[in-house]
Design an enzyme around this catalytic site. Sequence first.
Site: not given
Ligand code: ADP
Ligand code: MG
Ligand code: MG
Length: 881
Positions: A26, A96, A105, A107, A342, A460, A566, A622, A769, A772-773, A836, A856
């Site tokens: 991010k 953030r 989502g 953290m 991203r 199996h 086999r 084999r 050959s 690896t099992n 294999c 191979y």
């Molecule tokens: P996650 O990694 O869970 O997507 P984010 O850090 O992206 O969390 O934050 C979640 C949401 O919070 C973002 O998608 C955005 O909508 C809102 N947000 C985060 N920072 C700001 C900011 N500086 N201004 C306005 N909205 C924000």
């Molecule tokens: Mg064998």
């Molecule tokens: Mg986000």
Amino acid sequence: MNKYVYSFGKGKAEGDKDMKYLLGGKGANLAEMTNLEIPVPAGFTISTEVCRYYYNNGKKYPTELKEQKETALKQLEETTGKKFGDAKNPLLVSVRSGAAASMPGMMDTILNLGLNEKVVEGMVEKTGNARFVWDSYRRFIQMYCNVVENMEHEKLEHVINTVKAKKGITQDTEMTATDWQEVVKGYKELYKLEKGRDFPEDPQDQLNGAIDAVFGSWNNPRACIYRQLNKIDETKIFGTAVNVQSMVFGNMGDDSGTGVAFTRNPSTGEKKSYGEYLMNAQGEDVVAGIRTPKKLETLKEDNEVAYNELIAIFDRLEGHYKDMQDVEFTIENGKLFILQTRNAKRTAPAMVKVAVDLVAEGMIDEKTALTRVEADKLDQLLHPTLDPKAKTNFKVIAKGLPASPGAANGQVVFNAETAVEWVENGKKVILVRAETSPEDIAGMNAASGILTARGGMTSHAAVVARGMGRCCVAGCEMISVDEKNKEFRIGDQSIKEGEIITLDGSTGEVFLGQVPTMEATLSGDFETLMKWADKTRKLEVRTNADTPKDARVAREFGAQGIGLCRTEHMFFEEDKIFAIRQMIISDTVEQREAALAKIFPMQKNDFKQLFEIMKGLPVKIRLLDPPLHEFVPHEDKDIKALAEEMGISFEKLKEKVESLHEANPMMGHRGCRLGVTFPEINQMQVKAIMSAACELKKEQNAEIVPEIMIPLVADVEELKWLKAKLIPVIEETMKSYGVTLKYEIGTMIEIPRAAVTADEIGAEAEFFSFGTNDLTQMTYGFSRDDAGKFIKDYMREKILLEDPFKSVDQKGVGKLMEMAVKLGRAGNPKLNIGICGEQGGDPATVKFCHNIGLNYVSCSPYRVPIARLAAAQAVVEESKK
Ligand code: ADP
Ligand code: MG
Ligand code: MG
């Protein structure tokens, strides 16, 4: 001095997109977008290095951090022209999280930080929008209580609901400024009650609390499980960064809003942006499901300028990152801001389509396209899958290991015979067993899917199902299978024979009822990608196939030969098993030869069929590998029936069966050891192989190069001894047909001793050959039939990051392989080497095989395209190093 804080804003940033490891995905992308002069609210990123320091030093921070943070904050105040904690012109920020590996989502994030009673007052005055300010404040307290103080979401929700009830309101949108003000009051009272102190008013305290919490969220259970499931290696990628960013507000009124969008369709890959947004909303409102979001297209009506600007930014971002993006945006009083971008997560079909499209659009070259598709995910393209929309309407009754992907539904049956019988009568069945054995093959083949209570990813059931491309959920330990009473139980729920269940072999889920499926389609893009892969790769890709059907499927998927046939699987077919059993219980060589004479023409025909399908391609066969006791019945009633059939006494047969018992059959009388005791078995097999090839040569002038593979060799003397027994039979057979053929004799390398003495063995072999099992089983000392029980504990405790039966353990088993390659080629420079084992279709293993110079890989038919792609990726990755 160490630099821990990196600022971004006003078109200039200290970081860039290549600093992901330090700034998190991010942070790095916020910096990059700032440099591109895309409208990003200014801010600063505290690096992941601080997170590592924090965890390594008992949750303390490096001393330099405080000053660097203050400087960055001051700079941010200058950039924005606002002041942190100032009532008249306040700077509010979001705090953030963001790690190097994308963990959507997982953290925590806190918005609107910097608000307190005084600032609220000033902001109301300044904006004249009391509702917006109180809404922002309550959101902040809510997130702070939740994220920093771990207060229960329900309790906070209860405060809102009390106010709503009092006012007779149901929707957030109906709440007025005073209503939100009342919620704030309620929150603060709750806070005081729970924490015994007042809610922090000082923005600096708030900021420090939030930073602690974000670093702390690296280790919340959600994030830990996510990393485990996605195999994020914490020894390589550790820690989150913290992004402190000035707020923009999507909740300022009806000309404001917030949304998320993909620059292309993430489930189909279609080149058409796809997204959702809400007007007068903030942060996660869109995904939280409080209000139904609108489709991105309608933003054109809500705000055409912002919409057009957004689409233009999508194009710029794609052009810059050269990949499909996942973008978060906010509109504040009609002005657009981008908050995140991203590379978008996508389904397998979308991966393929986007990669191929980007080449056509001239954005990337073919080699790069190959790296854009996760080889493993191709599985999704090869098997029918559950309709994701329909899936949610059904109840998941149990969950096991996703042993063989695809989806299947049918009536539950509890033994192989019933499966075959019912399928012959036009029914679809799911075979449910405690575990399967080779005797169940026919039933497994007849069934649409297989569910077992015990056994791991290489049990199996799992191996055979993957080989057949049959959907399988294995090791589903929460079910107890009662084969006698024809039912299985989960707690006190019981599912009886004939009831319909659905398996999702890609997730391990078991549903009650029939979940609709979607057929797999091999699209044109997929073929295009495979062509590029074939042009690029150096490894040959073969298949493990025992039956004509497997061989045909594999050829269809582009296999360049058979790397492992086999022979024993052929023995279980109805017409053969009787003669096989006669052979096994023979007392004299004469008796055994008489039984073998009956088997010979059947084996020859099997090989002929296989050779014919694989015409022009090499086929590696084999010789008999498993211990003989696997071919005889073990229960008295079955022994009785067989004795009758064979015209011998029950006692005699029982005695014979018992004499075959071994304490540890996997390390017992099997492989080439059987050949040493009963050379006539292997002699019959090579005669059948050569006869089949000679006949095809005579009948169709087909060039077949049979490759005869001797299993379980530990000592070169075993190989020499057997060759001396087999070569005369081979020569004689060719002579009897008046044909000369090229043939090869080689060996499996599956015992550590063989790997260590591979120079001696190589001098006697034309190919190696890696099995690896067995090699993994014997190197780790993990029984492959039982390891499923504890490997999951090892993985949970991070003692193992990956199941070594799924992906070759490169450090240990891989070292033996590398050694065997070097030694083997020293003994025989022309030695052809492959793999294999089950791992031969695992992308990481394929790449490893490329790197240590194998010729191979061979894998189950449905993994052939995966191996082709992984082999090409190995070449691309190598060229980048
Ligand atoms: P996650 O990694 O869970 O997507 P984010 O850090 O992206 O969390 O934050 C979640 C949401 O919070 C973002 O998608 C955005 O909508 C809102 N947000 C985060 N920072 C700001 C900011 N500086 N201004 C306005 N909205 C924000
Ligand atoms: Mg064998
Ligand atoms: Mg986000």
